[in-house]
Write an enzyme that holds these catalytic residues in place. Sequence first.
Site: not given
Lengths: 369, 1139
Positions: B404, B798, B828
Amino acid sequence: MASGYSAKEEDGHHSGAPGPAGSAAARSRKPDNTAFKQQRLPAWQPILTAGTVLPAFFIIGLLFIPIGIGLYVTSNNIRELQIDYTGTEPSSPCFECSQNYSWNMTRSCACSVPFSLDQPFESNVFMYYGLSNFYQNHRRYVKSRDDSQLNGNLKSLKDPSKECEPYRMNDGLPIAPCGAIANSLFNDTLELFYNEPNGTKTQIPLLKKGIAWWTDKHVKFRNPTGDNANLTAIFQGTTKPINWQKPVYELDTDAENNGFINEDLIVWMRTAALPTFRKLYRIIEKRGSASPTLPRGNYTLEIIYNYPVRSFEGRKRMILSTISWMGGKNPFLGIAYITVGSICFFLGVVLLIIHHKYGSRSNSADLPH
Amino acid sequence: MLRRGLNRLLGGDESRVDSRTVYVGHRPSPTAPAFVPSKFCDNRIVSSKYTVWNFLPKNLFEQFRRIANFYFLIIFLVQVIVDTPTSPVTSGLPLFFVITVTAIKQGYEDWLRHKADNEVNKYPVLVLENGQRTQKESEKIKVGDIVEVLEDKTFPCDLILLKSSRDDDTCFVTTASLDGESNHKTHYTVPDLDSDLVVLNATIECEQPQPDLYKFVGRMHIHKDNQEPAVRSLGPENLLLKGATLKNTRAVYGVAVYTGMETKMALNYQGKSQKRSVVEKSINGFLLVYLCILLSKALVCTTLKYVWQSRPGQDEPWYNQKTLKEKEANVFLKMFTDFLSFMVLFNFIIPVSMYVTVEMQKFLGSFFITWDRDFLDQEIQEGALVNTSDLNEELGQVEYVFTDKTGTLTQNNMEFIECCIDGFQYKYQNLHMEVDGFCVTDGPVSKLQQKAEQEKEELFLRALCLCHTVQVKEAGQGVSSADQVDGLDVTSAMEQRGFIASSPDEVALVKGAMKFGFTFLGLECKSMKIMNRSKKIEAYELLHVLNFDPVRRRMSVIVRSAEGETLLFCKGADSSIFPRVKQEEVDRIRMHVERNATEGYRTLCVAYKQLSNEVFARVDGQLREARLALQDREEKLMAVYNQVEIGMSLIGATAVEDRLQEEAAETMEALQSAGIKVWVLTGDKMETAKSTCYACRLFQRSTELLELTVRTLEEGGRKREERLHELLQDYHRRAVQDAPPLKGGVTRSWSSAAQEYGFIIDGATLSLVLNTSDAISSSHKNLFLQICQNCTAVLCCRMAPLQKAQIVKMVKNSKGSPITLSVGDGANDVSMILEAHVGIGIKGKEGRQAVRNSDYAIPKLKHLKKLLLAHGHLYYVRIAHLVQYFFYKNLCFILPQFLYQFFCGYSQQPLYDAAYLTMYNICFTSMPILAYSLLEQHICIEVLLENATLYRQVAKNAMLRWCPFLCWTILGVFQGLLFFFGVHSLFGNSALQDNGQVFGNWSFGTIVFTVLVFTVTLKLALDTRHWTWINHFVIWGSLAFYVFFSFFWGGIIWPFLKQQRLYFVFANMLSSVSAWLVIILLILLSLLPDILVVVLRKPQGPYAQQKKPAGHSSTGGPQSFSRPLLMRTFSDESENTVL
């Protein structure tokens, strides 16, 4: 209902995650700074390099080759004589005996085999009998014994172990000693005569003691007690093994060698590792230092032939052998040591050559750096 | 999946109903047909698996469900039933041991669970019954009870907040034990309730329990005498979750809606799916081979047995008669039992103890990760956390790292850098600034020193102050210590004010606004107070918050100013804002946004809209309606949001800097040189992510970037699909076909000639690649994968959380099924953490969800380097060696036994005594390998960290492939043959003592066994590169124990044994010189190939072991690797060789 439900976090008091380390982490968030926990224990880090291994190769080579030569010489110096008296060939003196054989024969069959010694046997001579194709290591056979009976347990004497089947009971009486091993006790009698040049035959005295392991004779095998030394009374209520001619308490006249502590029985009860084996039968002790134990000359081996081997294509041998510190004659060890020593030495040389050749070359190549 | 589990949990009947009805205080509603007390489960938490009664059968059943245990059970049963060569004890004892230890461990754990359960279940709570406060045990709470909870107590079940002691009908809770977020969250009472709960007559209709902590929909019907029931919508803000703690509020009352196992907390702890490591798969493969060996051995022996027996006189010679039973047995049955007997005899080739040792190794080994002080983060005073110990070795096998960006590569420590208002750029420089707090720097387009209109500035700053969900930390809570800063002016006291928010961006923005003079004072009674530049306090009534969600990528608030204007402020990512504002405003700001993005800042655009009263009334109605919906509430709300947030006017943009994590670049570089491909998966915009990648040196200046984004797709002006196809083909040609084939071991550091490629794709394009019609899609997917696999780094921006998991899954299932690792810190990232082979959570700022769902958690990204390069590498080497060694040592253990069958008439006679058979794996040879597998460092940790390339040595399961397995097997066979035939040759003449006495079969076995134990132990000693005192202790200790045990075992007439097979066998063996000589010879000879191999093939050994100066090793390293093998060995050695 709640399968797969991990409840460590259930109490809501610690937010630590589950798993083996969860509790440990919760207990002390800060890990200890010990060498063990930080994987920094002082350690010896040996490196097997050519430098350390090459000398080892040479040392092993130099050590093993002499040992091997010593072993080989020792083995070669051992005198050994083997006489096969099975009697399967018609020319053999025991042919008759081997042919007409049955267990319930009342008259025993005797035969004699002449042989001569080219060289005298100097030290103590050990007399072995050897059997071939006799599977003493067959599982059914190996386990067919009752050690506690042989150890003098009175209860086992009257009620032998199930393992002894089908040699456990005979005619409703317990067999002592029970089992297939005891039942098949080697019962040929071997006697040795020296044919002196003048034609007279002298029997060579054979010692029947000291052929079994000391611990077997004195601890593992015991006669059932009962203070009366009368073995016959103790073995009352038992019967002899089916193939035996005499009951166990008549194996020998010597009380120290009778019953379960008869050394021939003990030796037989130590089952052999391989189907071809030898067992110590008698010892011929050297008398005085002047004459050899068995001088050169002609001998006769007198056999009372009781033991059938034809049915399973076995063979019987009588072996006379002297013994060294390494045991009986066996060139294997000497040859093996010489071979391994040579291999090590050879490898050492090869590695040394590689080492010198390539080591110096790449060193010089490295220099510019 | 959880839903399915849930349905199972509820039973068929209830699961068909979508909602449940709760009668508050068990008072029947007048309108409802009849008060049927529905059956909900009680509030007892049952986390324990067993009770005293069912422990034994249930535990045994579960243990024997494992294939290995079951196999051993079968073997044991065969031994009991069939007449087999070894006593059932030999396999029963180890099995019993294993089962008992496991049962004790599980029983203990279950006892702890019982204790914890009891603590929770017996916890006293206050329940309001008929107006009386009665104390009850927590487990007695029923759905519908009204429960009182006092400050600092945890909620006993999921409650709907009815009444709070605070004036503003709120209460504060922390959910630290649920998701690790320690901030205070505000929860609201159900609006407009009677204050007297005793007379409250209401029913609550809410959805069936579901595990999502942040979702709840329900509706409350309040019945007043003879009136239409009033309806209130209930959302997550009304729901107090079990496990959360009440803070800052004296007491609250709530009605229980979910109890016991149906609470969200309980539902959330459903077990995660079990991840299995490659090593385990390898073990299973090897097991299959050994099973085949076992079966074929048994088959060969059985066949030969009957061939041999067919010769006359062999089957049943006169000296060895069969029993009556044996004679009568059916010949086929006998064959079968013979086969089983052989199986039993050779079954030690698949050892029970291996499973135990592997488990122990993993369990104990994982402690080294938690203990490692290098993982200790000073800031949070926490080290690494191991959630599963099953994957330790997988850390050494990673081929792809998915990381991430926010919070992982970057610190997630946001700092407001600049903003752009109406096309003019403002930069905050320092405290000494112009009076109004603004310093205008040059915008690229606008003229120097120009400023936006005052009005616009203030509107922008008000927007920043209002459009968020930040809370102000109350006084006395640590940060704001007004007493101590006495004498400082108001603003500095304000600056010390603590803000709490779910995302650090918001705090940064609010703080940024504060620097420019607008201070957010807090939210009280639905009114937001801000202090403007002239120190006046403005109050805005907060009407609606249109929450942020990752799909919309924006959030809005609707407020009413004191003047009565209704305003909507919206902030969000540029891509989600630009289409929703008037287009003429966009261009001026877009340039700033893009420039900021390339500098690595996070940009947000701010827009506003004035709502007329009619519009607001309509929106208000729609929102309320949507919020009341029981089904599809999310979708309905989303639709309303999208409808409202349109036609806004853009005011400006902000830039917030997110600093790189410590040593992020070094870590990435190390991972790449370790041959690991790093993919960055982020929800951020492409430019920002790209700049982060450059900063992390994932992309380098020479890297050629292949872009596959919406922008490149739209360039051609043709249909997207066509363009996509064309681009994919083009990139494929460049990156895959034209590139020289990658050779293993060639790394980018010194194969600089090859062009490096970086690949960039965005979420929209990715879904285009993955989700179009089947035939094309699969070819696209293939092309895409091939391109990605040939790139040094891939950036996916994105991304929605689910897309992250999709990518991980795609790579995971691609050819060669590479090992993937995901690292992330936020909620997430959970999906990709769960999806990857290994999931790493960073103990970051975005809550603890990632940590909770991860397999390993580390405080900082930089720790990943040591975790993989040192720990992973070592664990892999250790366990690989452990597995190979176990198979090897059992092969050379059983092979002599197999060979012996040829010499004992295939009678299943064991070569070794039963005690040796049993103890071999348990006592004599187990400890050294366990110590090895815990402590071995074939290369020391510092060297591993310095030379990341060493990681490649073990890549692709290198030590557990068939080739090394074959080598070990050959070694095992060689040694087995040597042991047996060596001793066999010795027994050509069994008179081995100097008194002429002979040795029997047990002596034969004991000699072989002695050689065996010494050889396998010394073989391990040869392989040990890291001798700590523990290694010395267990290796020499095991050998000493063997000798001691043998003496002891043979020294006594054992009273309860049927046979005294080994009586004095060992002692007699030692009294024979020949036995000594053959033992020494055979040990040496069997180790000889090993010594040779070690000497000839040891490239990294001397190099790695010598602690060369760092500079030398880093420059000399690669060269020494490229030299020919043999040369390298000796030249490196020659430096420290005397010879």
